[in-house]
Enzyme design. Structure first.
Site, PDB file in Angstrom:
ATOM      1  N   LYS A   1       0.926  -1.266  -0.183  1.00 12.87           N
ATOM      2  CA  LYS A   1      -0.156   0.004  -0.046  1.00 12.87           C
ATOM      3  C   LYS A   1       0.761   1.027   0.031  1.00 12.87           C
ATOM      4  O   LYS A   1       2.043   1.255   0.512  1.00 12.87           O
ATOM      5  CB  LYS A   1      -0.976   0.079   1.268  1.00 12.87           C
ATOM      6  CG  LYS A   1      -2.059   0.961   1.261  1.00 12.87           C
ATOM      7  CD  LYS A   1      -3.122   0.890   0.238  1.00 12.87           C
ATOM      8  CE  LYS A   1      -4.122  -0.121   0.661  1.00 12.87           C
ATOM      9  NZ  LYS A   1      -5.367  -0.309   0.078  1.00 12.87           N
TER      10      LYS A   1
HETATM   11  N1  GLU Z   1      -7.053  -0.536  -2.968  1.00 16.07           N
HETATM   12  C1  GLU Z   1      -7.852  -1.541  -3.132  1.00 16.07           C
HETATM   13  C2  GLU Z   1      -7.870  -2.351  -1.775  1.00 16.07           C
HETATM   14  O1  GLU Z   1      -7.785  -1.897  -0.952  1.00 16.07           O
HETATM   15  C3  GLU Z   1      -7.505  -1.956  -4.529  1.00 16.07           C
HETATM   16  C4  GLU Z   1      -6.174  -2.610  -4.405  1.00 16.07           C
HETATM   17  C5  GLU Z   1      -5.570  -3.382  -5.734  1.00 16.07           C
HETATM   18  O2  GLU Z   1      -6.570  -3.351  -6.616  1.00 16.07           O
HETATM   19  O3  GLU Z   1      -4.444  -3.617  -5.981  1.00 16.07           O
HETATM   20  O4  GLU Z   1      -8.122  -3.547  -1.967  1.00 16.07           O
END
Ligand code: GLU
Length: 436
Positions: A124
């Site tokens: 993240k």
């Molecule tokens: N930000 C989204 C999540 O928390 C998507 C992450 C992604 O698609 O890699 O799952």
């Protein structure tokens, strides 16, 4: 035994060092993990190996503001584990972003990917910035500078970014373009959640909300609630909340409440989802939509409804409001919306409340991100029906595994989902062994 080994904490209760990670969200991820690690009889040293993030990167991102001044923003990226493949996860632009929050979100991505059987560790990233305070040109400059600073640390086989709060398809296109310009050729597989015309997949934008609505449909079947008689309240009207509202409305559910960071509305007779979407398309936020249905945003969560969808920030459901929730289904569209204290209170409701934990409920996004990455790597693109069918298959499998595990071990849906995710990472680490 050498003294060093004796000094190592060997009990579950031993204190751990969180290193650079601090704050309530990271603490929450740790508490959830420790509960599950207790359940899985995990020794203290194995806990540290599985829980602590592998890498954390902090960068300063200077940009030219429209007024000619220079502003510097801090960005982060946390890569949780490298055991199953590249790391994967969104990039958040929000004023609340700090390394503790990003670390927790990366860890949750790991359990989510593992639960869904995706070949990724969790990642993240984020920039501490209010995206609404930037012009479109400034947002582009910040997006490009953040990606440029991250180039040494990311790659299609290293770490693959995606949208999260405050970022969207446009930002992903700028990320992809910036990375590609440095490579000297177009590398679509560097990020997911891109516009379809530059290597995105059909169905990614809708995927998270669709996944939430799919899980809600399955939960309604369990709770014997007919969609035509059901009502829903949705906190958060960004990509996740708004698509969830649309999809639930398509199932016949009446949307009685919605909110974002600017306004909250409640109408027991039902809100017009299409009109709300139109308003947001024009004004970016919900503020100004209506005077009659305005309500207090905190109170919205405790209004009567069958389905409550927190689809905004972490820690929306706490010890302060958990006892007052009226919903029968709690569908966690956001990451980490329910604190461990709230979980304890909600557990007292037993089978009267069906919780769809975040790492299952909002997994549709990363599942279709995985499909996008696979399509980009193969340069072979799928149609709408194929994406949708494969998404539903993935969610159905995970949904059934969570319900079965909760029943078998007599644990909550959250603990079951986390146990399945953590166990997958644990087994992979055990099988690969410890290098060197
Ligand atoms: N930000 C989204 C999540 O928390 C998507 C992450 C992604 O698609 O890699 O799952």
């Amino acid at each position: 035994m050498p003294a060093v080994a004796e000094a190592r904490p060997q009990t579950a209760a031993a204190p751990y060092s969180a290193g650079i990670f601090s704050g309530p969200v990271f603490e929450m991820a740790r508490r959830q993990f420790d509960r599950v690690a207790d359940h899985l009889h995990m020794a203290a040293d194995e806990r540290e190996r599985i829980f602590m993030p592998k890498r954390a990167i902090s960068v300063s991102c200077p940009i030219h503001r429209d007024d000619g001044s220079v502003a510097v923003f801090t960005g982060y990226r946390v890569q949780h584990h490298l055991t199953l493949g590249p790391t994967k996860g969104g990039t958040r632009f929000a004023s609340t972003v700090d390394v503790g929050e990003v670390g927790a979100l990366a860890i949750w991505m790991s359990w989510k990917c593992a639960l869904l059987g995706l070949p990724y560790g969790g990642g993240k990233g984020g920039v501490t910035v209010d995206p609404f305070s930037l012009s479109s040109r400034e947002l582009e400059a910040l997006s490009r500078r953040y990606m440029q600073e991250m180039i040494p640390f990311v790659g299609p086989q290293i770490d693959v970014m995606a949208p999260d709060m405050g970022t969207d398809e446009r930002v992903m296109a700028w990320f992809m373009d910036t990375y590609s310009m440095y490579q000297g050729s177009t590398v679509t597989e560097i990020v997911t959640g891109k516009p379809v015309e530059c290597g995105g997949t059909v169905g990614r934008r809708e995927a998270t909300g669709r996944g939430v609505a799919y899980c809600v449909r399955r939960a309604m079947e369990h709770m014997k609630i007919a969609p035509q008689h059901a009502t829903a309240i949705i906190q958060g009207f960004g990509n996740v909340g708004s698509v969830t509202a649309q999809e639930l409305a398509l199932q016949g559910v009446r949307i009685v409440g919605v909110s974002d960071h600017t306004a909250a509305y409640y109408d027991a007779g039902g809100l017009d989802v299409e009109a709300l979407l139109e308003h947001v398309r024009e004004h970016r936020v919900l503020r100004g939509y209506s005077q009659e249905s305005l309500c207090d945003p905190d109170e919205l969560l405790t209004r009567p409804c069958d389905i409550l969808v927190p689809a905004a920030m972490e820690r929306a459901i706490t010890a302060n409001n958990a006892a007052h929730l009226k919903c029968r289904i709690l569908a966690e569209g956001a990451n980490g919306p329910t604190t461990p204290e709230a979980d304890r209170i909600l557990a007292e409701r037993g089978e009267d409340l069906f919780i769809i934990p975040d790492i299952l409920c909002n997994a549709g996004g990363v599942v279709v991100s995985y499909f996008e990455w696979v399509q980009d790597l193969q340069r072979y693109f799928w149609g709408h029906a194929e994406v949708r069918e494969k998404l539903e298959q993935s969610l159905e499998r995970a949904f059934q595994r969570v319900i079965a595990r909760a029943g078998r071990d007599r644990i909550s849906h959250r603990d079951a989902a986390l146990a399945l995710g953590v166990e997958t990472v644990r087994h992979a680490k055990q099988t690969r062994g410890l290098f060197p």
